[in-house]
Design a protein around this motif. Structure first.
Motif, PDB file in Angstrom:
ATOM      1  N   VAL A  99       0.844  -1.409  -0.122  1.00 23.94           N
ATOM      2  CA  VAL A  99       0.087  -0.058  -0.032  1.00 23.94           C
ATOM      3  C   VAL A  99       0.850   1.256   0.061  1.00 23.94           C
ATOM      4  O   VAL A  99       0.573   2.176  -0.780  1.00 23.94           O
ATOM      5  N   PHE A 100       2.065   1.321   0.792  1.00 22.53           N
ATOM      6  CA  PHE A 100       3.048   2.303   0.957  1.00 22.53           C
ATOM      7  C   PHE A 100       3.380   2.628  -0.488  1.00 22.53           C
ATOM      8  O   PHE A 100       3.821   3.648  -0.988  1.00 22.53           O
ATOM      9  N   LYS A 101       4.097   1.515  -1.104  1.00 21.44           N
ATOM     10  CA  LYS A 101       4.543   1.368  -2.530  1.00 21.44           C
ATOM     11  C   LYS A 101       3.477   2.282  -3.615  1.00 21.44           C
ATOM     12  O   LYS A 101       3.889   3.172  -4.399  1.00 21.44           O
ATOM     13  N   ASN A 102       2.371   1.578  -3.454  1.00 22.36           N
ATOM     14  CA  ASN A 102       1.201   2.110  -4.492  1.00 22.36           C
ATOM     15  C   ASN A 102       0.952   3.463  -4.320  1.00 22.36           C
ATOM     16  O   ASN A 102       0.637   4.264  -5.233  1.00 22.36           O
ATOM     17  N   TYR A 103       1.091   3.958  -2.924  1.00 22.98           N
ATOM     18  CA  TYR A 103       0.618   5.283  -2.952  1.00 22.98           C
ATOM     19  C   TYR A 103       1.670   6.105  -3.463  1.00 22.98           C
ATOM     20  O   TYR A 103       1.508   7.239  -4.069  1.00 22.98           O
ATOM     21  N   HIS A 104       2.920   5.890  -3.236  1.00 25.18           N
ATOM     22  CA  HIS A 104       4.230   6.478  -3.928  1.00 25.18           C
ATOM     23  C   HIS A 104       3.965   6.408  -5.408  1.00 25.18           C
ATOM     24  O   HIS A 104       4.637   7.277  -5.810  1.00 25.18           O
ATOM     25  N   HIS A 105       3.458   5.540  -6.023  1.00 18.90           N
ATOM     26  CA  HIS A 105       3.477   5.535  -7.377  1.00 18.90           C
ATOM     27  C   HIS A 105       2.100   6.096  -8.021  1.00 18.90           C
ATOM     28  O   HIS A 105       1.877   6.109  -9.169  1.00 18.90           O
TER      29      HIS A 105
END
Length: 192
Positions: free
Chosen positions: A175-181
């Motif tokens: 979820v952290f990675k998806n938010y940053h992308h």
């Protein structure tokens, strides 16, 4: 418009500064390493660092100042600003000596924006970590090695960052990675 409000204990700030003129504040790998070493020395005793990004001509740091025992509340800004000034001065003096230059390295005022809510906090984290992409230094966020983003991707690796505080807003690392992308609007950040 960035305000120059006073630093306060137990408050979160997005802090940034730019080189004075058109020079670089980071010319080689050792400059980045020394900057982080000085950040640890001067800022970690007074603040929890959540994220950072160092670019050739400017930097961003997201932090929460700690409550420091024995410091009068009336002097809190002065006390916290002194540490920040010592940090930047120590870097600038070493940089000037190494490259045989004179004069101010950073712009006069450290710009800062107090973070007042969770939504704003998360957008600033996104902004800081995506800064190298936004400035065209890399195509993908994880390619820039001078930010705290990759530290978040390796939670088992020891870090001086307070990752736990930020990760509480995300259900998982994915979820952290998806938010940053994802695309996030930065209009409200007012970084002028």
């Amino acid at each position: 418009m960035i305000n120059t409000e006073s630093f306060e204990f137990d408050s979160v700030y997005h802090i940034f500064s730019h080189v004075n003129g058109k020079e670089l504040i980071f010319r080689e790998e050792t400059n980045y390493q020394f900057f982080l070493k000085q950040l640890d020395k001067y800022i970690l005793p007074i603040a929890d660092i959540y994220s950072y990004c160092l670019l050739p001509n400017h930097f961003h740091v997201l932090l929460r100042f700690k409550n420091i025992e024995g410091v009068n509340v009336e002097n809190e800004h002065q006390s916290l600003m002194k540490n920040f000034g010592n940090f930047l001065n120590s870097y600038a003096k070493a940089f000037n000596k190494r490259y045989n230059r004179k004069g101010a390295l950073f712009l006069n005022a450290v710009k800062r924006k107090k973070i007042s809510d969770e939504k704003y906090l998360l957008k600033v984290v996104h902004y800081i970590h995506n800064n190298p992409v936004n400035h065209g230094f890399v195509n993908n966020i994880d390619q820039w090695k001078h930010s705290s983003y990759n530290s978040y991707l390796n939670p088992e690796k020891e870090s001086k960052l307070n990752r736990k505080e930020i990760m509480q807003y995300f259900d998982s690392l994915d979820v952290f990675k998806n938010y940053h992308h994802s695309n996030v609007e930065y209009d409200f950040l007012n970084l002028d």
